[in-house]
Design a protein around this motif. Structure first.
Motif, short mmCIF file in Angstrom:
data_model
loop_
_atom_site.label_atom_id
_atom_site.label_comp_id
_atom_site.label_asym_id
_atom_site.label_seq_id
_atom_site.Cartn_x
_atom_site.Cartn_y
_atom_site.Cartn_z
N PRO A 241 -171.92 -32.95 -7.70
CA PRO A 241 -171.33 -33.01 -6.36
C PRO A 241 -170.08 -32.16 -6.21
O PRO A 241 -169.75 -31.75 -5.09
N ARG A 242 -169.42 -31.86 -7.31
CA ARG A 242 -168.18 -31.08 -7.21
C ARG A 242 -168.42 -29.70 -6.63
O ARG A 242 -167.51 -29.09 -6.08
N VAL A 243 -169.66 -29.15 -6.75
CA VAL A 243 -169.89 -27.79 -6.28
C VAL A 243 -169.70 -27.68 -4.77
O VAL A 243 -169.41 -26.60 -4.25
N CYS A 244 -169.87 -28.81 -4.04
CA CYS A 244 -169.65 -28.75 -2.59
C CYS A 244 -168.39 -29.52 -2.19
O CYS A 244 -168.16 -29.77 -1.01
N VAL A 271 -170.10 -24.18 -2.78
CA VAL A 271 -171.14 -24.09 -1.76
C VAL A 271 -170.88 -25.17 -0.71
O VAL A 271 -170.01 -26.03 -0.88
N THR A 272 -171.67 -25.16 0.35
CA THR A 272 -171.53 -26.16 1.41
C THR A 272 -172.32 -27.42 1.04
O THR A 272 -173.24 -27.36 0.21
N ARG A 277 -177.27 -30.31 -1.01
CA ARG A 277 -178.39 -31.22 -0.78
C ARG A 277 -179.72 -30.47 -0.92
O ARG A 277 -180.70 -31.02 -1.45
N ALA A 278 -179.74 -29.24 -0.47
CA ALA A 278 -180.97 -28.46 -0.56
C ALA A 278 -181.36 -28.20 -2.01
O ALA A 278 -182.54 -28.32 -2.39
#
Length: 428
Positions: A241-244, A271-272, A277-278
């Motif tokens: 989750p940290r990536v967004c 990322v967004t 999620r995608a």
């Protein structure tokens, strides 16, 4: 307590000295164990004993189930025999505190069984000598165990609460630097962040994670601890989750109670949330960020697309120990053999495998030449199959329209010849 054995030259009781520390992170020099052994030596001298052997477990937990303590196990073995490997007699144990020896009931039982396996043993600590055979000696041990268990629970709860409080404030995770960010864990790493962003886009576009990992290795990319990237580590990096910018704790996204929205971290996202999620939706259960295992929920209802033609269609024909057939699915995986680039292996028992290309040829023949119950597909479909114009999903649909599954008998060890009769179809 019986007649205590003494060291003949000195007239002192020979005892084993044990020391343990839970952590040695900063100095990493074993000073905690060394200090305890010195205190044990003083306590032994004050109570008419002499240290015959020393045992020390440095940086070893005694409160976690399954934690290994090799020196503790060696101590119990020597106590049961009554002497050390070099023949030194042991008539007791000296330790700075009971919780150094045991913090679990299982270890208490093991220690007392070894200590009292012979008559005349003693237990020594800085407070004096204890009789391990008496009721008072046993009660004292149980009381110290209760205190150690209570202390462990309190410390565990405090530590858990401390991590949760940090998490809800959006503070980054402690530990090694996460891939994609600089050492402050706040600012994105210009090179690594670009790789992560590209990997997320490639994965959403259908690229295999193994191919992404291979690409990273070709570029000379290494993890924050020096390891080479593989499919598992790349998956964890992309789905964290940290990536967004989201904060998770113990495998779950933290939500703001008032709004129900995810807690945002203090770091710069790569990322967004929609992109995150995608990419998560492209993985099956067990692949989502901190969740690991078959019980992990999916963020998306889609199942992961199969990568091999016969994956799941082939079933294991090996017999279990009770005489029943395993019938577990054979899943495709890369093989090291040059003759067979991939193979199908039973996911349940692991005792049945078959060459991937040869098994795929058998399925093709079953579909286009041997179906006894359904009309053979048109020759035009076969030509498209051979020309590679049919997608993997279309070919699988053709196969499952003809057969329910194929049972694969285990091969004969040492026999390298191909036996197509191992694949037995179950016709529709």
């Amino acid at each position: 307590m019986g007649d205590l054995g003494t060291d003949a030259p000195t007239g002192l009781i020979p005892v084993a000295s044990y020391a343990r520390t839970s952590e040695d992170i900063r100095q990493r020099d074993g000073h905690g164990v060394r200090y305890q052994l010195r205190i044990n030596e003083r306590a032994a001298h004050q109570n008419g004993c002499v240290v015959a052997a020393e045992y020390g477990d440095n940086g070893r937990s005694a409160s976690k189930a399954g934690a290994e303590r090799p020196e503790f196990d060696r101590l119990l073995g020597d106590l049961a025999r009554g002497y050390t490997d070099d023949g030194q007699r042991i008539a007791g144990v000296v330790c700075v505190a009971d919780d150094r020896l045991y913090r679990r009931a299982e270890d208490l039982a093991r220690f007392f069984a070894a200590l009292t396996s012979r008559p005349g043993r003693i237990y020594v600590d800085p407070q004096g000598v204890r009789d391990p055979y008496s009721q008072e000696g046993l009660l004292a041990a149980v009381r110290s165990l209760d205190a150690a268990v209570a202390e462990t629970r309190i410390r565990s709860r405090r530590l858990s609460d401390w991590h949760w409080a940090r998490a809800v404030e959006g503070v980054p995770h402690s530990g090694p630097r996460p891939f994609g960010w600089q050492q402050d864990r706040i600012t994105v790493h210009p090179v690594e962040a670009t790789l992560v962003e590209k990997a997320v886009g490639d994965r959403v576009g259908g690229k295999a994670v193994r191919a992404i990992a291979h690409e990273w290795r070709d570029l000379g990319v290494t993890g924050t601890r020096g390891g080479r990237p593989n499919a598992a580590t790349v998956t964890q990096i992309m789905t964290a989750p940290r990536v967004c910018g989201y904060r998770a704790n113990k495998g779950e996204l933290l939500l703001v109670p008032q709004t129900g929205q995810p807690v945002l971290g203090l770091w710069e996202p790569i990322v967004t949330p929609d992109q995150w999620r995608a990419v998560c939706s492209t993985f099956s259960a067990g692949s989502l960020y901190l969740h690991r295992g078959s019980g992990a929920p999916r963020l998306h209802g889609k199942r992961a697309a199969p990568r091999y033609l016969a994956g799941g269609i082939l079933r294991c024909g090996a017999k279990r120990h009770d005489g029943t057939v395993c019938h577990g699915p054979l899943c495709g995986q890369k093989a090291r053999s040059k003759k067979s680039p991939y193979s199908y292996v039973c996911r349940d028992c692991g005792r049945c495998s078959i060459s991937g290309p040869l098994a795929d040829q058998v399925l093709e023949r079953l579909v286009f030449s041997e179906s006894p119950r359904q009309a053979r597909p048109p020759e035009s479909v076969h030509r498209r199959w051979c020309a590679g114009e049919l997608s993997l999903e279309e070919r699988r649909r053709l196969i499952t329209s003809v057969i329910t599954c194929c049972v694969v008998r285990p091969g004969v060890k040492g026999n390298h010849s191909w036996d197509c009769s191992r694949v037995e179809p179950v016709w529709r």
